[in-house]
Design an enzyme around this catalytic site. Structure first.
Site, short mmCIF file in Angstrom:
data_model
loop_
_atom_site.label_atom_id
_atom_site.label_comp_id
_atom_site.label_asym_id
_atom_site.label_seq_id
_atom_site.Cartn_x
_atom_site.Cartn_y
_atom_site.Cartn_z
N LYS A 238 0.84 -1.20 0.00
CA LYS A 238 0.00 0.00 0.00
C LYS A 238 0.87 1.25 0.00
O LYS A 238 1.97 1.24 0.57
CB LYS A 238 -0.86 0.03 1.27
CG LYS A 238 -2.00 -0.96 1.34
CD LYS A 238 -2.72 -0.83 2.68
CE LYS A 238 -3.85 -1.83 2.82
NZ LYS A 238 -4.98 -1.62 1.91
N ARG A 312 -10.17 -11.55 2.63
CA ARG A 312 -11.08 -12.57 2.12
C ARG A 312 -10.43 -13.95 2.13
O ARG A 312 -11.11 -14.97 2.20
CB ARG A 312 -11.59 -12.18 0.73
CG ARG A 312 -10.51 -12.08 -0.31
CD ARG A 312 -10.97 -11.35 -1.56
NE ARG A 312 -11.04 -9.89 -1.36
CZ ARG A 312 -11.46 -9.02 -2.28
NH1 ARG A 312 -11.88 -9.46 -3.44
NH2 ARG A 312 -11.50 -7.74 -2.03
N1 BES Z 1 -7.92 -3.75 4.69
C1 BES Z 1 -8.14 -3.41 3.34
C2 BES Z 1 -9.46 -2.69 3.12
C3 BES Z 1 -9.62 -1.33 3.73
C4 BES Z 1 -8.90 -0.24 3.23
C5 BES Z 1 -10.54 -1.14 4.73
C6 BES Z 1 -9.11 0.98 3.78
C7 BES Z 1 -10.74 0.10 5.28
C8 BES Z 1 -10.01 1.17 4.80
C9 BES Z 1 -8.17 -4.65 2.46
O1 BES Z 1 -7.36 -5.69 2.86
C10 BES Z 1 -7.74 -4.20 1.10
O2 BES Z 1 -6.67 -3.68 0.98
N2 BES Z 1 -8.61 -4.40 0.11
C11 BES Z 1 -8.35 -3.99 -1.23
C12 BES Z 1 -8.85 -5.07 -2.15
C13 BES Z 1 -8.40 -4.92 -3.58
C14 BES Z 1 -6.91 -5.11 -3.66
C15 BES Z 1 -9.13 -5.93 -4.40
C16 BES Z 1 -9.08 -2.67 -1.48
O3 BES Z 1 -10.17 -2.48 -0.96
O4 BES Z 1 -8.52 -1.83 -2.18
ZN ZN Z 2 -5.36 -5.53 2.18
#
Ligand code: BES
Ligand code: ZN
Ligand code: ZN
Length: 460
Positions: A238, A312
């Site tokens: 990230k 997930r």
């Molecule tokens: N933990 C994050 C989701 C998240 C981000 C929750 C910011 C609350 C605030 C999750 O693991 C994630 O990074 N999801 C990605 C999925 C994508 C790569 C398909 C997302 O939501 O961008």
């Molecule tokens: Zn993530």
């Protein structure tokens, strides 16, 4: 933990709740000096506003508090922090439900996260228990919500998979539950391969937390929570802005534990199971990679489209295990997608379920409990966005549209026998402080789900 709720005393300072429409009449009933003071202040009894009213010799005679016609949970929640120290008493008759609500709002307004402060600068005002309030429920609910907030607020350096598992053990032993924790490479022999894959790059070993409580003859209710203690994104790392708050990525796990503690302390006649896969999604030479294919506990193969879609994966193995005993109701909580935040913002968890009755019941309790959420569809045709060319499914949706829905559809692949299943995609964090809700970790849908369970299964 001091909830700042006190036994009645003869010298309690009166709190006068007044609505906008009742305000003029109320002022007329005051002594002339007080009425003049109130008039001079410009106070209008707007909900959330209050005014100190002087009495003889300049001492504090009482506090007038603006409230809504139908005061909600937060009606008095700003006061413990705002008012001068002292013991206050609400001067109005209310039914037991309203009394309980006022007391809980007050208690929640006294929460602060002080673990890393030399000494707390805060002092809080106390409230005399309103007549008829369900003291036991207020205490249990306030403690459960404080537990959720504390677990989320604790930085990842002090809340890794091991510490989250210890917190679960503490909840279990306080309530006489069994808690089994599978650690590190044992995850492979116990067949939680996706939990292992996501967590293996961290020096802090991944874990599966599995808690069981209650009479085996009672209806089976299972809570599952995402316990990603820190989400760096993994190799699909990230950016700094996206990583800043990722200590809260175990917010779903915290929710499952806090709600479980309330259910168990209230002795609801259920057979409760709580599963929290606890991992750190870290970067390392042994990290799982984009393009890898994982064989899940259920047998479904999963192509890794993005290592940042890790929640997930760990939930998939937990849901598959929990589903095997065909619970009557299973609810999972997860800070699963940024897309859910884009869709409904930080304050509204997104609810996914095929069970219309469950959704309707939760919406009803959410309104009563000031625990709002919003239903989004498990729209089956979008399952195609998760198609993989090499495996049964891809963990990241193609095209990046409807990300909260495709994430929910991914989870659904691991649920088959459960009679009723709901998935809650929550933010678990207050962006800004409001009465009773300081900025930081937050329990979302805890009260709504508890109220639903209490209504359906009754108190033991
Ligand atoms: N933990 C994050 C989701 C998240 C981000 C929750 C910011 C609350 C605030 C999750 O693991 C994630 O990074 N999801 C990605 C999925 C994508 C790569 C398909 C997302 O939501 O961008
Ligand atoms: Zn993530
Ligand atoms: Zn995550």
């Amino acid at each position: 933990m001091n909830l700042h709720l006190a036994d009645p005393t003869s010298d309690a300072i009166p709190l006068w709740p007044v609505t906008k429409t009742g305000f003029d009449t109320w002022v007329k009933g005051r002594e002339a000096v007080q009425a003049r003071w109130i008039g001079a202040s410009g106070f209008k009894a707007k909900p959330g506003k209050y005014l100190l009213v002087p009495g003889e010799g300049g001492r504090l005679a009482g506090v007038v508090v603006g409230i809504d016609e139908k005061p909600d949970l937060w009606a008095y929640a700003g006061l413990p922090r705002a008012l001068p120290a002292g013991i206050y008493q609400i001067q109005s008759k209310s039914d037991a439900v309203a009394a309980t609500r006022s007391a809980l709002g007050w208690a929640l307004g006294t929460y602060g996260f002080d673990r890393y402060r030399e000494k707390s600068e805060r002092s809080f005002a106390d409230l005399v228990w309103p007549d008829g309030a369900d003291r036991g429920h207020v205490e249990r609910a306030a403690r459960a919500i404080a537990l959720v907030r504390d677990l989320i607020n604790t930085p990842a350096s002090d809340m890794g998979p091991a510490e989250l598992a210890e917190a679960a053990q503490r909840v279990a032993s306080a309530n006489g539950a069994d808690c089994r924790v599978t650690v590190g490479d044992d995850l492979l022999t116990q067949s939680y391969p996706m939990v292992h894959a996501v967590g293996r790059a961290s020096s802090r070993k991944p874990r599966m937390i599995d808690m069981i409580w209650g009479n085996p003859a009672h209806p089976k209710v299972t809570l599952v929570g995402k316990g990603v203690c820190f989400d760096s994104g993994g190799l699909d790392i990230k950016p700094a802005s996206g990583m800043a708050l990722m200590k809260k990525d175990m917010g779903g796990g915290a929710m499952a534990l806090g709600l479980a503690s309330l259910i168990m302390a209230s002795k609801l006649p259920l057979r409760l199971r709580v599963m929290v896969p606890a991992v750190e999604n870290a970067v390392g030479s042994n990290a799982f990679r984009p393009g890898d294919v994982l064989r899940s506990r259920k047998g479904i193969t999963v192509e890794i489209g993005n290592t940042d879609a890790e929640g997930r994966l760990v939930l998939g193995d937990a849901l598959a295990d929990a589903d095997a005993e065909a619970p009557e109701l299973m609810i999972d909580f997860a800070t699963l997608t940024g897309a859910a935040r884009t869709a409904v913002g930080p304050d509204l968890p997104a609810l996914f379920t095929d069970d219309d009755q469950l959704a309707a019941d939760l919406a009803r309790h959410g309104a009563i409990e000031s625990d709002p959420h919003w239903r989004l569809p498990l729209y089956k045709p979008y399952r195609a966005m998760l198609d993989s060319k090499v495996a049964d499914i891809n963990n990241a949706g193609e095209g990046g549209m409807a990300g909260a829905i495709t994430a929910a559809l991914f989870l659904k692949e691991f649920v088959a026998k459960t009679k009723s299943w709901a998935h809650v995609d929550l933010y678990a964090w207050n962006q800004k402080a409001r009465p009773g809700r300081p900025a930081g970790g937050e329990a979302m849908m805890l009260r709504a789900v508890y109220a639903l369970l209490a209504e359906r299964y009754g108190r033991g």
